[in-house]
Design a protein around this motif. Sequence first.
Motif, PDB file in Angstrom:
ATOM      1  N   LEU A  71       1.616   6.548  -6.750  1.00  0.00           N
ATOM      2  CA  LEU A  71       0.553   7.489  -7.104  1.00  0.00           C
ATOM      3  C   LEU A  71       1.003   8.941  -6.901  1.00  0.00           C
ATOM      4  O   LEU A  71       0.661   9.822  -7.699  1.00  0.00           O
ATOM      5  CB  LEU A  71      -0.708   7.201  -6.287  1.00  0.00           C
ATOM      6  CG  LEU A  71      -1.462   5.930  -6.676  1.00  0.00           C
ATOM      7  CD1 LEU A  71      -2.593   5.679  -5.685  1.00  0.00           C
ATOM      8  CD2 LEU A  71      -1.998   6.022  -8.084  1.00  0.00           C
ATOM      9  N   ILE A  72       1.770   9.184  -5.847  1.00  0.00           N
ATOM     10  CA  ILE A  72       2.282  10.533  -5.615  1.00  0.00           C
ATOM     11  C   ILE A  72       3.212  10.945  -6.756  1.00  0.00           C
ATOM     12  O   ILE A  72       3.123  12.067  -7.261  1.00  0.00           O
ATOM     13  CB  ILE A  72       2.999  10.616  -4.243  1.00  0.00           C
ATOM     14  CG1 ILE A  72       1.964  10.548  -3.105  1.00  0.00           C
ATOM     15  CG2 ILE A  72       3.844  11.873  -4.131  1.00  0.00           C
ATOM     16  CD1 ILE A  72       2.559  10.410  -1.719  1.00  0.00           C
ATOM     17  N   ASN A 128       2.322   1.664  -3.371  1.00  0.00           N
ATOM     18  CA  ASN A 128       1.310   2.172  -4.299  1.00  0.00           C
ATOM     19  C   ASN A 128       1.063   3.660  -4.078  1.00  0.00           C
ATOM     20  O   ASN A 128       0.911   4.418  -5.038  1.00  0.00           O
ATOM     21  CB  ASN A 128      -0.004   1.397  -4.159  1.00  0.00           C
ATOM     22  CG  ASN A 128       0.096  -0.009  -4.719  1.00  0.00           C
ATOM     23  OD1 ASN A 128       0.988  -0.315  -5.488  1.00  0.00           O
ATOM     24  ND2 ASN A 128      -0.821  -0.867  -4.319  1.00  0.00           N
ATOM     25  N   VAL A 129       1.010   4.076  -2.820  1.00  0.00           N
ATOM     26  CA  VAL A 129       0.798   5.485  -2.509  1.00  0.00           C
ATOM     27  C   VAL A 129       1.961   6.316  -3.050  1.00  0.00           C
ATOM     28  O   VAL A 129       1.752   7.365  -3.667  1.00  0.00           O
ATOM     29  CB  VAL A 129       0.622   5.701  -0.985  1.00  0.00           C
ATOM     30  CG1 VAL A 129       0.735   7.153  -0.606  1.00  0.00           C
ATOM     31  CG2 VAL A 129      -0.722   5.147  -0.528  1.00  0.00           C
ATOM     32  N   GLN A 130       3.183   5.832  -2.843  1.00  0.00           N
ATOM     33  CA  GLN A 130       4.353   6.542  -3.354  1.00  0.00           C
ATOM     34  C   GLN A 130       4.310   6.636  -4.879  1.00  0.00           C
ATOM     35  O   GLN A 130       4.600   7.678  -5.461  1.00  0.00           O
ATOM     36  CB  GLN A 130       5.656   5.850  -2.909  1.00  0.00           C
ATOM     37  CG  GLN A 130       5.935   5.945  -1.430  1.00  0.00           C
ATOM     38  CD  GLN A 130       6.052   7.384  -0.964  1.00  0.00           C
ATOM     39  OE1 GLN A 130       6.602   8.228  -1.648  1.00  0.00           O
ATOM     40  NE2 GLN A 130       5.506   7.675   0.208  1.00  0.00           N
ATOM     41  N   SER A 186       0.832  -1.207   0.000  1.00  0.00           N
ATOM     42  CA  SER A 186       0.000   0.000   0.000  1.00  0.00           C
ATOM     43  C   SER A 186       0.864   1.253   0.000  1.00  0.00           C
ATOM     44  O   SER A 186       0.602   2.192  -0.752  1.00  0.00           O
ATOM     45  CB  SER A 186      -0.924  -0.018   1.218  1.00  0.00           C
ATOM     46  OG  SER A 186      -1.713   1.134   1.252  1.00  0.00           O
ATOM     47  N   ASN A 187       1.902   1.268   0.838  1.00  0.00           N
ATOM     48  CA  ASN A 187       2.814   2.420   0.875  1.00  0.00           C
ATOM     49  C   ASN A 187       3.502   2.598  -0.471  1.00  0.00           C
ATOM     50  O   ASN A 187       3.662   3.719  -0.950  1.00  0.00           O
ATOM     51  CB  ASN A 187       3.855   2.264   1.982  1.00  0.00           C
ATOM     52  CG  ASN A 187       3.286   2.516   3.353  1.00  0.00           C
ATOM     53  OD1 ASN A 187       2.247   3.158   3.496  1.00  0.00           O
ATOM     54  ND2 ASN A 187       3.940   2.009   4.373  1.00  0.00           N
TER      55      ASN A 187
END
Length: 146
Positions: free
Chosen positions: A84-85, A80-82, A77-78
Amino acid sequence: METAGSSLLHTYKQPDLDAALQLAREEIVSKERETMEWKKKYEESRCEVAEMRKIVVEYEQTIAQMIDDEQREKSVSNHNVQQLIVEKEQALADLNSVEKSLADLFRRYEKMKDVLEGFRKNEDVLKKCAQEYLARVKKKNSGTML
């Protein structure tokens, strides 16, 4: 001394001794049964404890697996978040670039409009001058023809 030991033995009669012996044997058998029951209960308890230990070990393994899965999911998840950022930042940079290009294009469009307006004014002035020149030439030609 023999008389004391003999007298003690003689005070008890054989049937009394047999009855006491029988009672002692029955008590021994009863105690042996009780001992066997306690051994059986102990063995059952020991088996239950061993089974409970197996269950606790399985429970701990399941909890550890769940924790590992949760950490793995959190890591993904982290990540993926990175990602996406990074994609968002790239999209914002692209948007800024497009906005800059559009602003530049608009400035050039406005400049071209001004240049075209200048050309139209020059064309109008030239047309007017040409008409005046033609009018003078016609006037001169008509004056010389008479």
